[in-house]
Design a protein around this motif. Sequence first.
Motif, PDB file in Angstrom:
ATOM      1  N   LEU A   1      39.922   2.075 -16.286  1.00  0.00           N
ATOM      2  CA  LEU A   1      38.670   2.842 -16.427  1.00  0.00           C
ATOM      3  C   LEU A   1      38.499   3.588 -17.756  1.00  0.00           C
ATOM      4  O   LEU A   1      37.412   3.560 -18.336  1.00  0.00           O
ATOM      5  CB  LEU A   1      38.501   3.809 -15.256  1.00  0.00           C
TER       6      LEU A   1
ATOM      7  N   ILE B   1      36.777   1.649 -20.512  1.00  0.00           N
ATOM      8  CA  ILE B   1      35.412   1.137 -20.346  1.00  0.00           C
ATOM      9  C   ILE B   1      34.415   2.079 -21.016  1.00  0.00           C
ATOM     10  O   ILE B   1      34.393   3.267 -20.752  1.00  0.00           O
ATOM     11  CB  ILE B   1      35.052   1.015 -18.842  1.00  0.00           C
TER      12      ILE B   1
ATOM     13  N   ILE C   1      32.659   1.328 -12.934  1.00  0.00           N
ATOM     14  CA  ILE C   1      32.355   0.675 -14.212  1.00  0.00           C
ATOM     15  C   ILE C   1      30.849   0.694 -14.450  1.00  0.00           C
ATOM     16  O   ILE C   1      30.373   1.013 -15.542  1.00  0.00           O
ATOM     17  CB  ILE C   1      32.886  -0.777 -14.223  1.00  0.00           C
TER      18      ILE C   1
END
Length: 445
Positions: A44, A47, A73
């Motif tokens: 994560l 992203i 996401i």
Amino acid sequence: MSFFTAEQTIFFVDDDASLRTANAQTLDLAGLPVEAFPDAAAVLPRIAADFPGIVVTDIRMPGMDGLELRAAIHAVDPDIPVILITGHADVAMAVRALHDGAFDFLTKPFASDHLVGAARRALAHRALILDNRRLTAAAAAIDSPLIGESAAMDRLRETIAQLAQADIDVLIEGETGTGKELVAHMLHRRSRRSPASLIAVNCAALPHELAEAELFGSDLIDRATGKLGQAGRIRSAHRGTLFLDEIDTMHAAVQAKLLRVIEEREVQPIGAAAPEPVDLRIVAASKIDLMEAVRAGAFREDLYYRLNVVKLRLPPLRERRSDIPQTFAFFLDEAAAKIGVEGFRIDDGVRRHLVEHDWPGNVRELRNFAYSVVMNLPSDVGLAGVATELTLAERVQRFEATIIRDTLAQTRGNIADTMRHLGLPRKTLYDKMQRLGIDPKGFRA
Ligand SMILES: Nc1ncnc2c1ncn2[C@@H]1O[C@H](COP(=O)(O)OP(=O)(O)OP(=O)(O)O)[C@@H](O)[C@H]1O
Ligand SMILES: [Mg+2]
């Protein structure tokens, strides 16, 4: 189809170390850059909204599972394709996950070319999105055409040509996706003001506490930094065009100040001793009939009459249905050209459905649908009438079947040509034909 770029990466997430290594190796062998992660927490932080790749994730994992990871996401960027891997064939969950925004679905065990094919399509899609974003950012410099040959569109083009030269303020009204922003840019580019900027302000996105400084500027010195305040959008638009989008949402206090700018053609920044002259043309846009807002007491009548020197009403697609096939074909070609496949053709049945659909999102929705067809993606747009009782997956299948049959008819059942036209690998094409009950021999007459 090798138009994804080198910087595109696949993030592969699986808590099972041996599967993780094996699948990462498969992708790597196919020439696709891949990075493997053991769980959601590890991936994560990597992203971001401009992340140029895709994510492939197992669903069942300790901690945050794959479905939650997909949502996390998409909270960062809803346009990052996420491919989910599940341990068992659960069609209901697959359709739900696709509806929620997953890009694709793989059921274990899967053949390696399934994984590679799905990843390639997702990467291609991501490249297209990032490309589109860059294009949108550069939109002011691009003269995109106004499509449509209906009488209404002909009139609109003529009016734009005349108005652009006239240098008078314009109010544009039209539903979402009817081209208000496009028309505002056309008016600017065709005017004598084109060497200066078009400054766009989305009034709805502007919190009213910030709106005054943002618009009118501030000459106050910031005590902390010692710097002079901001120029403000109105001064930045000097000699150019000020595009006030969603003007109906403008706060009453700001409306009053704007009235003065329009009447006097001068602006008084916060903290300034005297007003300064500004030379600008104002183009305002509203999704609703602004007169209605006046009647409801939400919009100043005097401001309305000042803005409404000329009103351009952009018709929704359902009022010019004859333009739908041409507009759809234009966007199909545009999308197809981007991924290097030959133009798709649409048959009479599909054409009828397109024309009968009401397109509440207008040209934007039609454009998105054309792209989703070319990219072979599920779409929220049903084909009118027949589609309402069908699930998303069934709608996509119907559309796929039509496109494949159409192409087979065109190539007289030639598989190699059909593959090339559709940009599909042989195995994928055969899988689809088998699933959809299409026999290529039937087209070889
Ligand atoms: N007549 C048209 N011909 C070609 N493209 C169009 C036309 N109308 C709209 N478009 C395209 O459709 C998309 C949406 O248009 P635009 O952003 O101008 O709509 P809008 O009226 O500002 O919508 P919203 O109110 O939701 O902001 C853009 O990609 C635009 O280029
Ligand atoms: Mg707009």
